[in-house]
Design a protein around this motif. Structure first.
Motif, mmCIF file in Angstrom:
data_model
loop_
_atom_site.group_PDB
_atom_site.id
_atom_site.type_symbol
_atom_site.label_atom_id
_atom_site.label_comp_id
_atom_site.label_asym_id
_atom_site.label_seq_id
_atom_site.Cartn_x
_atom_site.Cartn_y
_atom_site.Cartn_z
ATOM 1 N N GLN A 1 -4.948 -4.694 -1.570
ATOM 2 C CA GLN A 1 -6.044 -5.529 -2.049
ATOM 3 C C GLN A 1 -5.553 -6.421 -3.181
ATOM 4 O OE1 GLN A 1 -9.654 -3.391 -2.851
ATOM 5 N NE2 GLN A 1 -10.552 -5.054 -4.053
ATOM 6 N N GLU A 2 -5.998 -7.670 -3.160
ATOM 7 C CA GLU A 2 -5.578 -8.652 -4.156
ATOM 8 C C GLU A 2 -5.768 -8.127 -5.585
ATOM 9 O OE1 GLU A 2 -4.464 -12.011 -6.200
ATOM 10 O OE2 GLU A 2 -4.448 -11.970 -4.019
ATOM 11 N N GLY A 3 -4.673 -8.174 -6.356
ATOM 12 C CA GLY A 3 -4.743 -7.820 -7.761
ATOM 13 C C GLY A 3 -4.772 -6.337 -8.063
ATOM 14 N N GLU A 4 -4.743 -5.483 -7.054
ATOM 15 C CA GLU A 4 -4.803 -4.041 -7.275
ATOM 16 C C GLU A 4 -3.398 -3.463 -7.369
ATOM 17 O OE1 GLU A 4 -6.906 -0.053 -5.326
ATOM 18 O OE2 GLU A 4 -6.768 -1.923 -4.190
ATOM 19 N N VAL A 5 -3.161 -2.653 -8.394
ATOM 20 C CA VAL A 5 -1.867 -1.987 -8.572
ATOM 21 C C VAL A 5 -2.046 -0.519 -8.215
ATOM 22 C CG1 VAL A 5 -0.019 -1.420 -10.194
ATOM 23 C CG2 VAL A 5 -1.237 -3.604 -10.396
ATOM 24 N N VAL A 6 -1.383 -0.083 -7.152
ATOM 25 C CA VAL A 6 -1.576 1.282 -6.664
ATOM 26 C C VAL A 6 -0.240 1.904 -6.297
ATOM 27 C CG1 VAL A 6 -3.891 0.835 -5.770
ATOM 28 C CG2 VAL A 6 -1.910 0.495 -4.288
ATOM 29 N N THR A 7 -0.235 3.252 -6.256
ATOM 30 C CA THR A 7 0.921 3.971 -5.743
ATOM 31 C C THR A 7 0.717 4.211 -4.252
ATOM 32 O OG1 THR A 7 -0.025 6.158 -6.132
ATOM 33 C CG2 THR A 7 1.199 5.134 -7.962
ATOM 34 N N ALA A 8 1.802 4.566 -3.586
ATOM 35 C CA ALA A 8 1.721 4.812 -2.146
ATOM 36 C C ALA A 8 0.790 5.979 -1.844
ATOM 37 C CB ALA A 8 3.118 5.085 -1.589
ATOM 38 N N ILE B 1 7.790 -1.461 -7.086
ATOM 39 C CA ILE B 1 8.537 -0.811 -8.164
ATOM 40 C C ILE B 1 8.783 0.644 -7.764
ATOM 41 C CG2 ILE B 1 8.566 -0.283 -10.635
ATOM 42 C CD1 ILE B 1 6.374 -2.463 -10.945
ATOM 43 N N THR B 2 9.999 1.128 -7.925
ATOM 44 C CA THR B 2 10.339 2.470 -7.453
ATOM 45 C C THR B 2 10.950 3.328 -8.557
ATOM 46 O OG1 THR B 2 12.640 2.046 -6.789
ATOM 47 C CG2 THR B 2 10.923 1.389 -5.233
ATOM 48 N N ARG B 3 10.856 4.647 -8.324
ATOM 49 C CA ARG B 3 11.568 5.636 -9.136
ATOM 50 C C ARG B 3 12.129 6.706 -8.215
ATOM 51 N NH1 ARG B 3 7.337 6.503 -14.164
ATOM 52 N NH2 ARG B 3 8.057 4.763 -15.470
ATOM 53 N N GLY B 4 13.165 7.375 -8.691
ATOM 54 C CA GLY B 4 13.833 8.384 -7.887
ATOM 55 C C GLY B 4 13.120 9.730 -7.903
ATOM 56 N N HIS B 5 13.701 10.694 -7.206
ATOM 57 C CA HIS B 5 13.098 12.014 -7.064
ATOM 58 C C HIS B 5 13.125 12.815 -8.374
ATOM 59 C CE1 HIS B 5 13.739 10.916 -2.855
ATOM 60 N NE2 HIS B 5 12.822 11.817 -2.550
ATOM 61 N N ASP B 6 14.037 12.505 -9.267
ATOM 62 C CA ASP B 6 14.117 13.233 -10.532
ATOM 63 C C ASP B 6 13.237 12.618 -11.613
ATOM 64 O OD1 ASP B 6 15.935 14.970 -9.415
ATOM 65 O OD2 ASP B 6 17.685 13.789 -10.074
ATOM 66 N N ALA B 7 12.576 11.491 -11.302
ATOM 67 C CA ALA B 7 11.769 10.794 -12.298
ATOM 68 C C ALA B 7 10.306 11.221 -12.225
ATOM 69 C CB ALA B 7 11.878 9.282 -12.091
ATOM 70 N N GLN B 8 9.563 10.877 -13.268
ATOM 71 C CA GLN B 8 8.139 11.185 -13.324
ATOM 72 C C GLN B 8 7.342 10.110 -12.574
ATOM 73 O OE1 GLN B 8 6.665 13.954 -14.733
ATOM 74 N NE2 GLN B 8 8.807 14.654 -14.891
ATOM 75 N N PRO B 9 6.135 10.464 -12.103
ATOM 76 C CA PRO B 9 5.285 9.462 -11.468
ATOM 77 C C PRO B 9 4.894 8.380 -12.478
ATOM 78 C CG PRO B 9 4.515 11.682 -10.980
ATOM 79 C CD PRO B 9 5.551 11.820 -12.052
ATOM 80 N N PHE B 10 4.431 7.240 -11.966
ATOM 81 C CA PHE B 10 3.989 6.154 -12.834
ATOM 82 C C PHE B 10 2.683 6.550 -13.522
ATOM 83 C CE2 PHE B 10 6.639 4.030 -9.659
ATOM 84 C CZ PHE B 10 7.470 3.264 -10.477
ATOM 85 N N THR B 11 2.584 6.229 -14.812
ATOM 86 C CA THR B 11 1.409 6.588 -15.587
ATOM 87 C C THR B 11 0.354 5.494 -15.510
ATOM 88 O OG1 THR B 11 2.204 5.548 -17.615
ATOM 89 C CG2 THR B 11 2.911 7.832 -17.185
ATOM 90 N N ALA B 12 -0.831 5.817 -16.008
ATOM 91 C CA ALA B 12 -1.920 4.840 -16.044
ATOM 92 C C ALA B 12 -1.564 3.662 -16.935
ATOM 93 C CB ALA B 12 -3.202 5.512 -16.528
ATOM 94 N N ALA B 13 -0.864 3.931 -18.056
ATOM 95 C CA ALA B 13 -0.467 2.852 -18.956
ATOM 96 C C ALA B 13 0.523 1.911 -18.282
ATOM 97 C CB ALA B 13 0.145 3.434 -20.230
ATOM 98 N N GLU B 14 1.440 2.476 -17.496
ATOM 99 C CA GLU B 14 2.422 1.651 -16.802
ATOM 100 C C GLU B 14 1.753 0.810 -15.719
ATOM 101 O OE1 GLU B 14 6.226 4.656 -17.446
ATOM 102 O OE2 GLU B 14 4.922 4.874 -15.698
ATOM 103 N N LYS B 15 0.783 1.388 -15.021
ATOM 104 C CA LYS B 15 0.017 0.624 -14.037
ATOM 105 C C LYS B 15 -0.790 -0.467 -14.732
ATOM 106 C CE LYS B 15 -2.215 2.873 -10.913
ATOM 107 N NZ LYS B 15 -3.109 3.883 -10.307
ATOM 108 N N GLY B 16 -1.299 -0.148 -15.942
ATOM 109 C CA GLY B 16 -2.057 -1.138 -16.693
ATOM 110 C C GLY B 16 -1.204 -2.325 -17.101
#
Length: 399
Positions: free
Chosen positions: A105-112, A155-170
């Motif tokens: 959706q236009e303008g929406e930042v989401v994880t898979a 934007i990606t991160r590896g298996h040893d990394a933490q999920p993206f936070t709300a602040a990062e999505k913001g």
């Protein structure tokens, strides 16, 4: 001391994801926005902004798909992070068709996982493509414009990394509309550059030399034909940024005309409007035909502010210059001629007589006359001079 893009990226990394909220995030946001709006002038575009965003989010990759892959095209992707040609090619040719993380959706930042759910980890794209590349977390946003542009930010991160936070999505949500505007600016600049190259190529095929000057008389650009004419130093040449003529009288007149063209942009001339186009013939010591020089002042636009824009243009024409001969196939298709008729027609446009053309074609004069009559019938002209004028005024010189 100037701060390099690498230093800025290091500063962004130091700020990291811990400074994404509150007033502490403003310097970081300023650097990211500056890089985004400077992106259209880079090659590849937005490389600095994407790298800065990758450092800020401590991501494995940040990818901007300017034109997503399709069955008809490999698309255009700008990648940051460790990638291989094989990995990019496999997505462009195969996995893009299996990717469910598209058309967001236009303008929406989401994880898979937010978009698809837990079954995302069972998808062929994740199991067969992303997992072997050590990609576990995927954050995305899509941008669409009224002009039909569709771009994807991933934007990606590896298996040893933490999920993206709300602040990062913001942070990504804040940057997204600016990136979209920058992409629209890039599309406009790209369109103008395509037009410029098209017109420049046409001018080159017409064997017209062009020199553009700033409002203050500094040379901005010269095309190949102008460089050729000036490089011969036969009657006119370049001394620094000054056009100089062999003839003292012609040189004085040339400088007077240039000075008048430059003065069109002075404050005193604001109410006078564009001046009259001026022309001059330049004698060549070699004895060849005189060069034609035409000088035109380029009026300032209503909102022009740059002093580095073209203010005056000088056109040079060498009447003895001969470019590549137009394609016989082009002439044949344009006027419905046979191959022999097309060859004869082109020889006549080069100034050959019918007898000379017949000799060069290795045919008898009567055969050439028969071809000429057929050409007259097909083109609707009745004289050889009319035929030459018809061909020279047609589009064959642009082919």
């Amino acid at each position: 001391m100037a701060i390099s893009a690498k230093s800025q990226a290091s500063a962004a990394t130091a700020a990291g994801a811990t400074a994404l909220t509150g007033t502490a995030a403003w310097p970081l946001l300023d650097r990211l926005l500056s890089a985004i709006y400077e992106g259209p002038l880079e090659s590849p575009p937005w490389q600095s902004a994407l790298q800065m965003l990758r450092d800020t989010l401590q991501a494995g990759h940040v990818t901007l798909m300017l034109r997503p892959p399709s069955p008809d095209s490999a698309g255009v992707m700008i990648n940051t992070g460790s990638t291989t040609v094989e990995a990019v090619k496999s997505y462009e040719t195969h996995f893009f068709a299996l990717d469910p993380f598209v058309r967001l959706q236009e303008g929406e930042v989401v994880t898979a996982e937010e978009l698809i759910g837990k079954q995302w980890l069972d998808s062929p794209v994740y199991r067969e493509y992303l997992k072997p590349l050590d990609i576990r977390h995927l954050l995305g946003a899509d941008m669409y414009t009224r002009d039909g542009i569709e771009c994807r930010l991933r934007i990606t991160r590896g298996h040893d990394a933490q999920p993206f936070t709300a602040a990062e999505k913001g942070l990504c949500s804040t940057l997204l509309p600016h990136l979209k505007r920058s992409i629209q600016l890039h599309a406009r600049l790209d369109s103008l550059e395509c037009e410029r190259q098209l017109f420049a190529g046409t001018i080159n095929r017409m064997l017209l030399g062009i020199i553009s000057f700033t409002q203050t008389g500094q040379i901005l650009e010269m095309n190949q034909e102008a460089k050729r004419i000036l490089g011969e130093k036969d009657g006119i040449w370049l001394s620094g940024s000054t056009l100089t003529a062999d003839s003292v009288q012609e040189g004085r007149e040339l400088q007077r005309m240039l000075k008048q063209a430059f003065s069109e942009h002075s404050p005193a001339s604001d109410e006078e409007g564009p001046g009259v186009v001026q022309a001059l013939s330049i004698t060549r010591p070699s004895g060849r035909a005189k060069l034609g020089v035409l000088i035109r002042a380029i009026p300032l636009g209503q909102w022009s502010e740059s002093r580095q824009r073209p203010g005056t243009v000088v056109f040079l024409r060498d009447p003895e210059s001969s470019g590549a001969q137009p394609s016989q196939e082009l002439v044949r298709r344009l006027f419905g001629l046979t191959r022999m008729e097309a060859q004869l027609a082109l020889l006549l446009t080069e100034g050959l007589t019918l007898d000379e053309a017949a000799e060069q074609m290795n045919v008898r004069r009567n055969t050439a006359r028969t071809h000429l009559r057929s050409i007259f019938s097909k083109t609707g002209v009745t004289r050889q001079t009319m035929l030459v004028r018809l061909l020279l005024n047609s589009v064959i010189s642009l082919g």
